[in-house]
Design a protein around this motif. Sequence first.
Motif, mmCIF file in Angstrom:
data_model
loop_
_atom_site.group_PDB
_atom_site.id
_atom_site.type_symbol
_atom_site.label_atom_id
_atom_site.label_comp_id
_atom_site.label_asym_id
_atom_site.label_seq_id
_atom_site.Cartn_x
_atom_site.Cartn_y
_atom_site.Cartn_z
ATOM 1 N N ASN A 226 19.670 23.397 -1.561
ATOM 2 C CA ASN A 226 21.300 23.123 -1.586
ATOM 3 C C ASN A 226 21.494 22.374 -2.698
ATOM 4 O O ASN A 226 22.355 22.282 -3.725
ATOM 5 C CB ASN A 226 21.785 22.960 -0.309
ATOM 6 C CG ASN A 226 21.794 23.629 0.751
ATOM 7 O OD1 ASN A 226 21.016 23.576 1.674
ATOM 8 N ND2 ASN A 226 22.235 25.035 0.745
ATOM 9 N N GLU A 227 20.868 21.135 -2.764
ATOM 10 C CA GLU A 227 20.843 20.124 -3.659
ATOM 11 C C GLU A 227 20.594 20.533 -5.054
ATOM 12 O O GLU A 227 21.151 20.002 -6.126
ATOM 13 C CB GLU A 227 19.979 18.771 -3.365
ATOM 14 C CG GLU A 227 20.602 18.095 -1.965
ATOM 15 C CD GLU A 227 19.816 16.842 -1.744
ATOM 16 O OE1 GLU A 227 19.039 16.620 -2.602
ATOM 17 O OE2 GLU A 227 20.000 16.148 -0.670
ATOM 18 N N TYR A 228 19.639 21.396 -5.201
ATOM 19 C CA TYR A 228 19.171 21.918 -6.371
ATOM 20 C C TYR A 228 20.204 22.778 -7.086
ATOM 21 O O TYR A 228 20.462 22.388 -8.320
ATOM 22 C CB TYR A 228 17.987 22.770 -6.128
ATOM 23 C CG TYR A 228 17.393 23.607 -7.492
ATOM 24 C CD1 TYR A 228 17.379 23.260 -8.472
ATOM 25 C CD2 TYR A 228 17.076 25.059 -7.141
ATOM 26 C CE1 TYR A 228 16.600 23.929 -9.845
ATOM 27 C CE2 TYR A 228 16.839 25.888 -8.250
ATOM 28 C CZ TYR A 228 16.415 25.348 -9.315
ATOM 29 O OH TYR A 228 16.034 25.861 -10.589
ATOM 30 N N LEU A 229 21.060 23.591 -6.334
ATOM 31 C CA LEU A 229 22.163 24.280 -6.879
ATOM 32 C C LEU A 229 23.007 23.318 -7.338
ATOM 33 O O LEU A 229 23.800 23.785 -8.262
ATOM 34 C CB LEU A 229 22.487 25.340 -5.776
ATOM 35 C CG LEU A 229 21.596 26.538 -5.759
ATOM 36 C CD1 LEU A 229 22.108 27.689 -4.574
ATOM 37 C CD2 LEU A 229 20.896 27.035 -6.708
ATOM 38 N N LEU A 230 23.630 22.348 -6.614
ATOM 39 C CA LEU A 230 24.570 21.454 -6.960
ATOM 40 C C LEU A 230 24.130 20.659 -7.972
ATOM 41 O O LEU A 230 24.812 20.355 -8.877
ATOM 42 C CB LEU A 230 24.750 20.392 -5.865
ATOM 43 C CG LEU A 230 25.921 19.365 -5.986
ATOM 44 C CD1 LEU A 230 27.126 19.963 -6.076
ATOM 45 C CD2 LEU A 230 25.773 18.284 -4.759
ATOM 46 N N TRP A 231 22.931 20.455 -8.612
ATOM 47 C CA TRP A 231 22.162 19.733 -9.705
ATOM 48 C C TRP A 231 22.363 20.849 -10.844
ATOM 49 O O TRP A 231 22.702 20.237 -11.925
ATOM 50 C CB TRP A 231 20.838 19.244 -9.404
ATOM 51 C CG TRP A 231 20.201 18.519 -10.538
ATOM 52 C CD1 TRP A 231 20.324 17.175 -10.819
ATOM 53 C CD2 TRP A 231 19.059 19.342 -11.401
ATOM 54 N NE1 TRP A 231 19.420 17.001 -12.052
ATOM 55 C CE2 TRP A 231 19.007 18.005 -12.418
ATOM 56 C CE3 TRP A 231 18.538 20.395 -11.433
ATOM 57 C CZ2 TRP A 231 17.751 18.432 -13.445
ATOM 58 C CZ3 TRP A 231 17.579 20.612 -12.514
ATOM 59 C CH2 TRP A 231 17.148 19.570 -13.242
ATOM 60 N N LEU A 232 22.044 21.844 -10.714
ATOM 61 C CA LEU A 232 22.228 22.765 -11.804
ATOM 62 C C LEU A 232 23.913 22.988 -12.044
ATOM 63 O O LEU A 232 24.306 23.069 -13.441
ATOM 64 C CB LEU A 232 21.830 24.135 -11.253
ATOM 65 C CG LEU A 232 20.299 24.668 -11.129
ATOM 66 C CD1 LEU A 232 19.985 25.907 -10.787
ATOM 67 C CD2 LEU A 232 19.436 24.149 -12.423
ATOM 68 N N TRP A 233 24.819 22.997 -11.020
ATOM 69 C CA TRP A 233 26.086 22.914 -11.169
ATOM 70 C C TRP A 233 26.730 21.798 -12.089
ATOM 71 O O TRP A 233 27.270 21.995 -13.175
ATOM 72 C CB TRP A 233 26.833 23.206 -9.882
ATOM 73 C CG TRP A 233 28.339 23.151 -9.854
ATOM 74 C CD1 TRP A 233 29.126 23.006 -11.018
ATOM 75 C CD2 TRP A 233 28.947 23.238 -8.822
ATOM 76 N NE1 TRP A 233 30.542 23.064 -10.768
ATOM 77 C CE2 TRP A 233 30.402 23.441 -9.281
ATOM 78 C CE3 TRP A 233 28.817 23.690 -7.551
ATOM 79 C CZ2 TRP A 233 31.649 23.314 -8.294
ATOM 80 C CZ3 TRP A 233 29.882 23.791 -6.467
ATOM 81 C CH2 TRP A 233 31.196 23.887 -6.759
ATOM 82 N N PHE A 234 25.977 20.522 -11.622
ATOM 83 C CA PHE A 234 26.454 19.480 -12.330
ATOM 84 C C PHE A 234 25.940 19.438 -13.661
ATOM 85 O O PHE A 234 26.653 19.055 -14.851
ATOM 86 C CB PHE A 234 25.735 18.359 -11.546
ATOM 87 C CG PHE A 234 25.445 16.927 -12.282
ATOM 88 C CD1 PHE A 234 26.556 16.068 -12.756
ATOM 89 C CD2 PHE A 234 24.265 16.434 -12.822
ATOM 90 C CE1 PHE A 234 26.533 15.002 -13.400
ATOM 91 C CE2 PHE A 234 23.845 15.396 -13.557
ATOM 92 C CZ PHE A 234 25.151 14.582 -13.889
ATOM 93 N N LEU A 235 24.555 19.869 -14.168
ATOM 94 C CA LEU A 235 24.242 19.925 -15.549
ATOM 95 C C LEU A 235 25.078 20.738 -16.438
ATOM 96 O O LEU A 235 25.490 20.610 -17.511
ATOM 97 C CB LEU A 235 22.728 20.609 -15.358
ATOM 98 C CG LEU A 235 21.411 19.446 -14.888
ATOM 99 C CD1 LEU A 235 20.242 20.134 -15.200
ATOM 100 C CD2 LEU A 235 21.721 18.243 -15.806
ATOM 101 N N LEU A 293 28.322 22.229 0.114
ATOM 102 C CA LEU A 293 27.214 22.326 -0.635
ATOM 103 C C LEU A 293 27.045 23.840 -0.934
ATOM 104 O O LEU A 293 27.366 24.680 -0.332
ATOM 105 C CB LEU A 293 25.977 21.854 0.090
ATOM 106 C CG LEU A 293 25.813 20.314 0.332
ATOM 107 C CD1 LEU A 293 24.612 19.991 1.146
ATOM 108 C CD2 LEU A 293 25.986 19.692 -0.905
ATOM 109 N N PRO A 294 26.501 24.346 -2.439
ATOM 110 C CA PRO A 294 26.110 25.734 -2.449
ATOM 111 C C PRO A 294 25.065 26.243 -1.779
ATOM 112 O O PRO A 294 24.124 25.562 -1.466
ATOM 113 C CB PRO A 294 25.707 25.545 -4.117
ATOM 114 C CG PRO A 294 25.465 23.920 -4.160
ATOM 115 C CD PRO A 294 26.414 23.064 -3.099
ATOM 116 N N ARG A 295 25.315 27.230 -1.228
ATOM 117 C CA ARG A 295 24.032 27.970 -0.430
ATOM 118 C C ARG A 295 23.644 29.142 -1.432
ATOM 119 O O ARG A 295 22.501 29.716 -1.089
ATOM 120 C CB ARG A 295 24.811 28.389 1.156
ATOM 121 C CG ARG A 295 25.001 27.160 1.823
ATOM 122 C CD ARG A 295 25.080 27.576 3.113
ATOM 123 N NE ARG A 295 23.785 27.818 3.723
ATOM 124 C CZ ARG A 295 23.582 28.299 5.066
ATOM 125 N NH1 ARG A 295 24.666 28.627 5.939
ATOM 126 N NH2 ARG A 295 22.437 28.723 5.548
#
Length: 387
Positions: A226-235, A293-295
């Motif tokens: 979930n944190e990984y997808l949020l990080w990709l969104w952030f980038l 959080l993104p799932r």
Amino acid sequence: MGFFNGRVTFLRFAVGGDAPPMFGDEHLDQLRDHVAGRQTLETADGIEAGWSGGTSVLDTAFDLAKNVINDALHFEFRVDTDRLPGDLLKAYYEADLAALSKDNKSGFASAKQKREAKASAHDRLKAEAKDGRFRRRKCTPVLWDRAANEVLFGATSTAQVDQFTDLFKRTFDRPLELLTAGRQAERTATTLKLAAPEDDVSSFVPGSGGEVAWVTGGGAADFLGNEYLLWLWFLSDLGTDTVALSDGSEATLMPARTLSLDCPRGVTGSGTLASEGPTRLPEARRAVQAGKLPRKMGLTLVRHGEQYDLTLHAETLAVGSAKLPPLPDEVTEARAKLDERASQVRELVETVDLLYAQFLAVRLSPKWAGELARIQGWLARGEQRAA
């Protein structure tokens, strides 16, 4: 044939033990010993599972030319289920009950007659089912890549994982381990000599011990997905859509098509957005700012000049409905097309792994404190970068 045409979908499993020196007749014989419809694994609920050859739901033949492609063993997991039609069962019951109670002076059937009618209707329907008329067969493609010693299972749902892994173990005497986000993080941390991921603490769930509702404490840290997808969104929102990878290549990414978010506390519910750019929708921004959080996220990835369109599931890292690049024009022979397709699937898996490893290189290192502050600052802002 499953992974060799159309879009591809898969969960990933690590195979226990050393990789086979090569795939051969021994492995085909093992598949034949557990072929669908003959010697099957039957569960308590009457569902049967076995292997099929891969060309159709009724294909039970295996041979080297068809099932061994570019150092990978390809076959299918078939589940057979007898679904007795409820309307027909009811009709038989009513008919049998009428026959049993026709001489009752009260005009009503007794409790005993109702039980007998129910049993006789069920027995009659089961007898008719023996010829397979009510049998439903469903196949899921399987690809065992010898080079990586991993198995790709053509689904994103984990509903059949236990059945599949049990049958695989019975067939090949090898265990399978589902490579979820947390388990993959553990493997990557060992390879890159990073800190081991904590199993119950998310950086984005304050005030509740960091626990994520859909990740069981004491297991793998699957919330990292979930944190990984949020990080990709952030980038992507900051315009940093090209990521340098550890092998010297670069991956360009763009969220696209779909985005599913959920409340990690299990309180405020979930939602799914469909759009060409779902992360740029105001409601998506508000949801993530509120703590969701993104799932699941749709992504377009480009690496080595090849584009992949897919949906990535957070906790399992399952790849859904991935569109692979078109085959090169010079690849014209049927066998060469299959070999090239297998290479494309491997390239997609490698791209997904390398991109996740870049996130973990930050998330499981001292760099994370600074990156977390940047993400939190981004979340706190009311506006997004202009499109």
